[in-house]
Design a protein around this motif. Structure first.
Motif, PDB file in Angstrom:
ATOM      1  N   TYR A 491      -3.711   9.362  -5.700  1.00 29.92           N
ATOM      2  CA  TYR A 491      -2.952   8.283  -6.323  1.00 29.92           C
ATOM      3  C   TYR A 491      -3.416   6.924  -5.813  1.00 29.92           C
ATOM      4  O   TYR A 491      -3.693   6.004  -6.597  1.00 29.92           O
ATOM      5  N   VAL A 492      -3.529   6.783  -4.505  1.00 31.04           N
ATOM      6  CA  VAL A 492      -3.886   5.471  -3.946  1.00 31.04           C
ATOM      7  C   VAL A 492      -5.363   5.160  -4.189  1.00 31.04           C
ATOM      8  O   VAL A 492      -5.727   4.000  -4.384  1.00 31.04           O
ATOM      9  N   PHE A 493      -6.219   6.178  -4.211  1.00 29.27           N
ATOM     10  CA  PHE A 493      -7.639   5.949  -4.498  1.00 29.27           C
ATOM     11  C   PHE A 493      -7.819   5.247  -5.842  1.00 29.27           C
ATOM     12  O   PHE A 493      -8.704   4.408  -6.014  1.00 29.27           O
ATOM     13  N   ASN A 494      -6.963   5.566  -6.819  1.00 30.75           N
ATOM     14  CA  ASN A 494      -7.068   4.983  -8.148  1.00 30.75           C
ATOM     15  C   ASN A 494      -6.178   3.767  -8.354  1.00 30.75           C
ATOM     16  O   ASN A 494      -6.064   3.256  -9.471  1.00 30.75           O
ATOM     17  N   THR A 495      -5.564   3.298  -7.273  1.00 29.11           N
ATOM     18  CA  THR A 495      -4.777   2.073  -7.341  1.00 29.11           C
ATOM     19  C   THR A 495      -5.708   0.865  -7.207  1.00 29.11           C
ATOM     20  O   THR A 495      -6.590   0.869  -6.354  1.00 29.11           O
ATOM     21  N   PRO A 496      -5.545  -0.167  -8.026  1.00 30.32           N
ATOM     22  CA  PRO A 496      -6.435  -1.335  -7.934  1.00 30.32           C
ATOM     23  C   PRO A 496      -6.433  -1.945  -6.536  1.00 30.32           C
ATOM     24  O   PRO A 496      -5.399  -1.964  -5.853  1.00 30.32           O
ATOM     25  N   TRP A 497      -7.592  -2.435  -6.115  1.00 28.40           N
ATOM     26  CA  TRP A 497      -7.694  -3.084  -4.813  1.00 28.40           C
ATOM     27  C   TRP A 497      -6.742  -4.277  -4.723  1.00 28.40           C
ATOM     28  O   TRP A 497      -6.205  -4.560  -3.645  1.00 28.40           O
ATOM     29  N   SER A 498      -6.504  -4.943  -5.816  1.00 28.15           N
ATOM     30  CA  SER A 498      -5.582  -6.089  -5.796  1.00 28.15           C
ATOM     31  C   SER A 498      -4.173  -5.661  -5.401  1.00 28.15           C
ATOM     32  O   SER A 498      -3.430  -6.444  -4.803  1.00 28.15           O
ATOM     33  N   PHE A 499      -3.797  -4.410  -5.684  1.00 27.32           N
ATOM     34  CA  PHE A 499      -2.505  -3.894  -5.249  1.00 27.32           C
ATOM     35  C   PHE A 499      -2.539  -3.573  -3.749  1.00 27.32           C
ATOM     36  O   PHE A 499      -1.569  -3.806  -3.027  1.00 27.32           O
ATOM     37  N   LYS A 500      -3.661  -3.010  -3.291  1.00 24.88           N
ATOM     38  CA  LYS A 500      -3.758  -2.582  -1.900  1.00 24.88           C
ATOM     39  C   LYS A 500      -3.775  -3.759  -0.931  1.00 24.88           C
ATOM     40  O   LYS A 500      -3.546  -3.589   0.263  1.00 24.88           O
ATOM     41  N   SER A 501      -4.058  -4.952  -1.452  1.00 24.21           N
ATOM     42  CA  SER A 501      -4.092  -6.159  -0.610  1.00 24.21           C
ATOM     43  C   SER A 501      -3.281  -7.284  -1.250  1.00 24.21           C
ATOM     44  O   SER A 501      -3.613  -8.451  -1.099  1.00 24.21           O
ATOM     45  N   PHE A 502      -2.194  -6.915  -1.918  1.00 21.88           N
ATOM     46  CA  PHE A 502      -1.475  -7.899  -2.735  1.00 21.88           C
ATOM     47  C   PHE A 502      -0.825  -9.010  -1.912  1.00 21.88           C
ATOM     48  O   PHE A 502      -0.608 -10.115  -2.414  1.00 21.88           O
ATOM     49  N   ASP A 503      -0.523  -8.749  -0.632  1.00 19.63           N
ATOM     50  CA  ASP A 503       0.110  -9.783   0.201  1.00 19.63           C
ATOM     51  C   ASP A 503      -0.893 -10.451   1.138  1.00 19.63           C
ATOM     52  O   ASP A 503      -0.509 -11.149   2.076  1.00 19.63           O
ATOM     53  N   GLY A 504      -2.191 -10.210   0.879  1.00 17.05           N
ATOM     54  CA  GLY A 504      -3.224 -10.810   1.718  1.00 17.05           C
ATOM     55  C   GLY A 504      -3.404 -10.121   3.050  1.00 17.05           C
ATOM     56  O   GLY A 504      -4.096 -10.646   3.927  1.00 17.05           O
ATOM     57  N   ARG A 505      -2.817  -8.951   3.202  1.00 18.25           N
ATOM     58  CA  ARG A 505      -2.891  -8.204   4.457  1.00 18.25           C
ATOM     59  C   ARG A 505      -3.550  -6.859   4.221  1.00 18.25           C
ATOM     60  O   ARG A 505      -3.738  -6.426   3.100  1.00 18.25           O
ATOM     61  N   GLU A 506      -3.881  -6.177   5.304  1.00 23.23           N
ATOM     62  CA  GLU A 506      -4.353  -4.807   5.200  1.00 23.23           C
ATOM     63  C   GLU A 506      -3.161  -3.884   4.957  1.00 23.23           C
ATOM     64  O   GLU A 506      -2.039  -4.189   5.334  1.00 23.23           O
ATOM     65  N   LYS A 507      -3.393  -2.796   4.270  1.00 21.11           N
ATOM     66  CA  LYS A 507      -2.383  -1.760   3.994  1.00 21.11           C
ATOM     67  C   LYS A 507      -1.113  -2.332   3.355  1.00 21.11           C
ATOM     68  O   LYS A 507       0.011  -1.955   3.721  1.00 21.11           O
ATOM     69  N   SER A 508      -1.292  -3.204   2.379  1.00 21.37           N
ATOM     70  CA  SER A 508      -0.147  -3.853   1.734  1.00 21.37           C
ATOM     71  C   SER A 508       0.813  -2.847   1.114  1.00 21.37           C
ATOM     72  O   SER A 508       2.041  -2.992   1.219  1.00 21.37           O
ATOM     73  N   LEU A 509       0.275  -1.829   0.449  1.00 21.20           N
ATOM     74  CA  LEU A 509       1.138  -0.858  -0.239  1.00 21.20           C
ATOM     75  C   LEU A 509       1.977  -0.059   0.755  1.00 21.20           C
ATOM     76  O   LEU A 509       3.170   0.168   0.539  1.00 21.20           O
ATOM     77  N   LEU A 510       1.361   0.382   1.831  1.00 20.53           N
ATOM     78  CA  LEU A 510       2.103   1.159   2.820  1.00 20.53           C
ATOM     79  C   LEU A 510       3.178   0.310   3.474  1.00 20.53           C
ATOM     80  O   LEU A 510       4.319   0.757   3.649  1.00 20.53           O
ATOM     81  N   ARG A 511       2.838  -0.917   3.822  1.00 17.11           N
ATOM     82  CA  ARG A 511       3.807  -1.805   4.468  1.00 17.11           C
ATOM     83  C   ARG A 511       5.020  -2.024   3.556  1.00 17.11           C
ATOM     84  O   ARG A 511       6.162  -1.961   3.998  1.00 17.11           O
TER      85      ARG A 511
END
Length: 605
Positions: A491-511
């Motif tokens: 699921y996360v592999f196919n999530t856009p990179w813009s989502f994975k770093s949406f707050d300008g940080r690493e691991k944005s989605l998990l946080r």
């Protein structure tokens, strides 16, 4: 979790070879302290060392069913209850409550395609007596190890660890040029081993052994799919997946704990686990580390204060393990770690401290939850976010981790030229890129970040999973890795990179997915890798060990070294050899020597 071993030979009666199969199996007594079993038929011998986790009495192995198939199995299948219900509905009757029997009967019902139904971490060997063929199967992410050694006459040796194979008289005890190349770089080529003639079943693969020979089939791989969800839905889905994954992985008939570092990953798992009841947690720290900590390019903060914040917030039954440099520099500890991992490394104190952590847990818990692969899945490492690393025509972590010194720097120039590790890395990088799946209309940024994610999920995380498996199983501890659940990975592999770093940080989605569970200090903390000692005495102890090695004159590594480079290093002021950079070279020399000596290996280059 267990250890498995075995031998298939279509030209020999293996019912007479119990002593050999037993010897192979016994090399893994530490992996399976709770029981041993050996099963022999004319052309196959299967061995099993058991770490009892589920169905303590009923899960003994190797396990047979209807004179049709026999299984020796390592791992856990987390959806075994659902599969059992499906099999019972089809008329299967069970003698135990173990997931092992579910795996065995799933094969009888669905054939080799049953592996796609499994959710878990596993490596197993299944002998089909009707067809006289062996299946070797490894889980999708390669959490559990499985090695094999083809024999010239068409048979095969196999084991959870190389030591099981090397216990067989027909296995060659040697390391060749490609083995050294793998040792000298920070990447792991799927299917390879550092031992000459030995291979590893690649993650997500099935190996079939028949009279006609060996054949390999890939049953799982990362695929590129459109991501239909918006950001809010994606965050919610990640949380739902984590809730389900952690709940499944809490199933055990023995004490369970979490490995808590004070980072986002382990803290999130601890919080999710505690929603289902009290849990023990363990952390590792160095005596005085926080008081004298100096930020560097890899670590911006010590773990201890953040782990204490999590403990205060969640109230687990927590234990801190404090280490001192004297323990870390004990040569007996280095030997124990090498014997467990069977692989020379250049991150000695990190391996040693992890080994000591697991040793301290032994006797308190049999199962532990760990945060491995969260950085690979969610984009947590610094080099995901460094333009130079992202743009580099090589594995991005090498740009950061190998920028000042390489582990082969103290080795003979002629040997280094022959090995040409840089070319080897480029070739392996090209092979990896050729596998990456893409979406047809993706932007250049999305394509590149998909590549980097793929490299981490197939080449980088495997090294960390190997380390965690070997060092934990050396103490009879099963480590479960919820972030490796293939549903979350896909699921996360196919999530856009813009989502994975949406707050300008690493691991944005998990946080964002666990923001309600953790103290703000942990949620705002930047990624910090597993701690390494900063005590100068550690580097000085390495220098002293090299001095003794050279003075002895008979160490097996000496013919491989650049004698002038070694003399120059030993003439340098002590403070010049205590840095993290210099430790890379020192630890490689010492580890490689101890490995060659302990394993009685021949170097074929």
């Amino acid at each position: 979790m267990c250890g498995i071993a075995g031998w298939v030979d279509f030209d020999r009666d293996l019912t007479r070879e119990r002593a050999t199969v037993t010897a192979m199996t016994e090399t893994m007594a530490l992996r399976g302290p709770d029981g041993v079993g050996v099963w022999l038929d004319r052309h196959v011998g299967l061995g099993h060392r058991r770490l009892a986790v589920i169905d303590i009495e009923g899960g003994r192995q190797p396990m047979a069913a209807e004179d049709a198939a026999v299984l020796t199995y390592s791992g856990e299948v987390y959806n075994f209850r659902e599969l059992r219900a499906q099999l019972e509905a089809k008329g299967h009757h069970f003698r135990s409550h173990s997931d092992t029997e579910v795996v065995l009967r799933a094969y009888l019902e669905w054939g080799e395609g049953f592996v796609t139904r499994l959710n878990g971490i596993y490596a197993f060997a299944l002998w089909d007596s009707r067809r006289e063929e062996l299946l070797l199967v490894r889980d999708r992410m390669g959490v559990k190890p499985l090695f094999y050694y083809p024999l010239p006459d068409g048979g095969v040796l196999f084991g959870s660890e190389p030591k099981a194979i090397l216990a067989h008289p027909r296995a060659d005890r040697a390391v060749d040029a490609d083995g050294l190349r793998e040792i000298f770089t920070i990447t792991q080529t799927p299917g390879t081993s550092v031992y000459k003639g030995m291979h590893e079943v690649p993650a997500g693969h099935l190996l079939k052994v028949r009279r006609q020979g060996l054949s390999t089939r890939r049953y799982w791989s990362l695929q590129a799919r459109e991501h239909p969800d918006d950001l809010a839905t994606t965050i919610h889905t990640v949380r739902d997946l984590l809730e389900d994954i952690v709940e499944r992985q809490l199933v055990a008939d023995v004490p369970l704990c979490s490995l808590l570092s004070g980072g986002l990953d382990s803290s999130a798992l601890t919080a999710l686990a505690m929603k289902h009841g009290d849990i023990r947690s363990f952390a590792v720290d160095f005596d005085g580390y926080a008081d004298h900590f100096q930020p560097d390019e890899m670590r911006g903060s010590p773990d201890g204060p953040y782990a204490r914040d999590v403990v205060a917030h969640l109230r687990p039954d927590h234990t801190d393990l404090l280490l001192d440099t004297k323990e870390l520099t004990d040569p007996r500890l280095r030997s124990d770690v090498l014997r467990a991992w069977e692989y020379p490394q250049f991150s000695g104190d990190m391996n040693s401290s992890l080994y000591m952590l697991f040793r301290s847990i032994q006797g308190h818990s049999t199962v532990a939850l760990s945060g491995e692969s969260a950085d690979e899945v969610f984009g947590g490492y610094a080099w995901f976010h460094l333009p130079a690393a992202v743009a580099a025509p090589t594995f991005p972590w090498l740009v950061v981790m190998m920028q000042k010194q390489r582990p082969e720097d103290l080795f003979d120039p002629a040997l280094r030229k022959q090995l040409d590790v840089l070319s080897y890395e480029r070739d392996r990088y090209g092979e990896a890129l050729a596998e990456v799946p893409y979406l047809p209309d993706a932007s250049a940024t999305e394509r590149r970040m998909r590549e980097i994610s793929y490299l981490h999920l197939t080449r980088f995380v495997s090294m960390l999973l190997d380390r965690k498996d070997r060092l934990s199983m050396a103490h009879g501890l099963e480590v479960r890795v919820p972030f490796c659940d293939h549903r979350l990975v896909e699921y996360v592999f196919n999530t856009p990179w813009s989502f994975k770093s949406f707050d300008g940080r690493e691991k944005s989605l998990l946080r964002a997915a666990v923001s309600d569970l953790l103290p703000s200090s942990v949620l705002e903390r930047r990624k910090s890798p597993y701690p390494a000692t900063q005590d100068p005495a550690y580097g000085q102890a390495l220098r002293g060990a090299l001095t003794e090695l050279v003075a002895g004159g008979e160490a097996p590594v000496l013919p491989l070294l650049d004698q002038e480079a070694v003399r120059k290093l030993l003439r340098a002021p002590a403070e010049d050899t205590s840095s993290t950079v210099t430790r890379i070279s020192l630890e490689m020399v010492l580890d490689l020597n101890a490995w060659l000596e302990d394993q009685e290996l021949r170097v074929d280059v």
